[in-house]
Design an enzyme around this catalytic site. Structure first.
Site: not given
Ligand code: IPM
Ligand code: MG
Length: 368
Positions: A142, A192, A225, A249, A253
């Site tokens: 990032y 990884k 993975d 990240d 999710d």
């Molecule tokens: C998160 C989001 C952020 C990230 C974005 C909005 C920059 O996806 O907080 O998970 O990628 O970190």
């Molecule tokens: Mg995110």
């Protein structure tokens, strides 16, 4: 003792409406639990861009450095898609994370019993799930340099750099082990190492921290993975997962969907302790700004409300009050109240954003 300060940054899309519900909860704690906060509100993301031409003004950044904790809603929206990269709403959020050095991002994935049938996975895979992802938040791909889009041999090249120093890995590993000690004493580190040097270093440093400082915690390693696959196969094998910025990240999710809805998940981003002993801290829901439903009273305020519960726990040492708030959320879900994102085939009582907030406040009152 001085009144603790909170900076509220609602941001864009549904950020403002979910934050309105959090304000009700904050006010309740002030009125009923003698837990008052000195609250100020400011702009971030597209909202800040519209007013100041930048997604986070220097004045807001300075304020952020001074308060005891920040509560952020969400940033982003389609109207900002064509903006220059440097002023996109997300850059405001990334600036806060980076300049406050909020390196440990805690993302719990907890499946509320009332929602276990709502997950796309089978009930017995997710019921009772309670795991914590610790995502490194201020380094890795990032932020690594060099980065950019360049011309090379007559074509464009996009470049980002995955980079980790030992000390960056060590401090987030410590956060994960500390959390594990207060939970089920297990850490799984994901990288990884089979293809990335940064992964080899990651694995090595996490192992060193384990051996030297936390031998009593159970440590395992997994390729990221395979980790994603195992999260879907049998997530209850995990307690704390520690991983880098990008894998964290993605994996958070994935973990979010195990719980049924992204609208349920809070997060805490913590840095080093300040002079008063509290960690630098920002709390935000894992979900985004959901521009498609913004302003319609459809958003689920629970992730943001649970983010405030994390603030009570991690910034203000009010674990009992955090438990109270989490129990209130559990109660309204058990009572069948459902915002649109939680409406499954089994039905429930449909409620708006503000009705959900009011119900949680009422459940708080009935907890007294
Ligand atoms: C998160 C989001 C952020 C990230 C974005 C909005 C920059 O996806 O907080 O998970 O990628 O970190
Ligand atoms: Mg995110």
């Amino acid at each position: 003792m001085t009144t603790p300060s909170l900076l509220i940054l609602p941001g864009d899309g549904i950020g403002a409406e979910v934050m309105t519900e959090v304000r009700k909860v904050i006010d309740w704690f002030g009125a009923k639990r003698d837990l008052a906060f000195d609250v100020t509100e400011d702009l971030v993301g597209g909202a800040a861009y519209d007013k100041h031409g930048v997604p986070l003004s220097d004045a807001t950044m300075a304020k952020a450095q001074e308060v005891d904790a920040i509560l952020l809603g969400a940033v982003g929206g389609p109207q900002y898609d064509d903006l220059d990269f440097s002023v996109k709403p997300e850059r405001g959020l990334l600036r806060l994370r980076k300049e406050m050095d909020l390196y440990a991002n805690l993302r719990p994935a907890q499946c509320f019993d009332a929602l276990a049938d709502f997950s796309s996975l089978k009930r017995d895979v997710v019921a009772g799930l309670d795991i914590m992802i610790v995502r490194e938040l201020t380094s890795g791909i990032y932020f690594g340099e060099p980065r950019g889009i360049f011309e090379e041999n007559g074509e464009r090249v996009g470049l980002n750099t995955q980079r980790y120093t030992e000390s960056e890995i060590r401090r987030v590993a410590r956060s994960a082990f500390e959390l594990a000690k207060r939970r089920n004493n297990k850490v799984c580190s994901m990288e990884k190492a089979n293809v990335m040097e940064s992964g080899i270093l990651w694995r090595g440093v996490v192992s060193e921290v384990h051996e030297n400082e936390y031998p009593e915690v159970e440590l395992s390693h997994m390729y990221a993975d395979a980790g994603g696959m195992q999260l879907c196969r049998w997530p209850k094998q995990f307690d704390v997962i520690v991983t880098d910025n990008l894998f964290g990240d993605l994996l958070s999710d994935v973990a979010a969907m195990l719980t049924g809805s992204l609208g349920m998940l809070p997060s805490a981003s913590l840095g080093a302790p300040m002079e008063n002993g509290r960690p630098k801290a920002m709390y935000e829901p894992v979900h985004g700004s959901a521009p498609d439903i913004a302003g319609q009273g459809k958003a689920n305020p629970i992730a943001c409300i649970l983010s405030f519960a994390m603030a009570l726990r991690y910034s203000f040492d009010e674990g009992t009050e955090a438990d109270r708030l989490e129990a209130a959320v559990e109660k309204v879900l058990a009572d069948g109240l459902r915002t649109g994102d939680l409406m499954g085939p089994e039905g429930g009582t449909p409620v708006s954003t503000s009705e959900m907030g009011d119900a949680i406040v009422a459940a708080l009152t009935s907890s007294l």
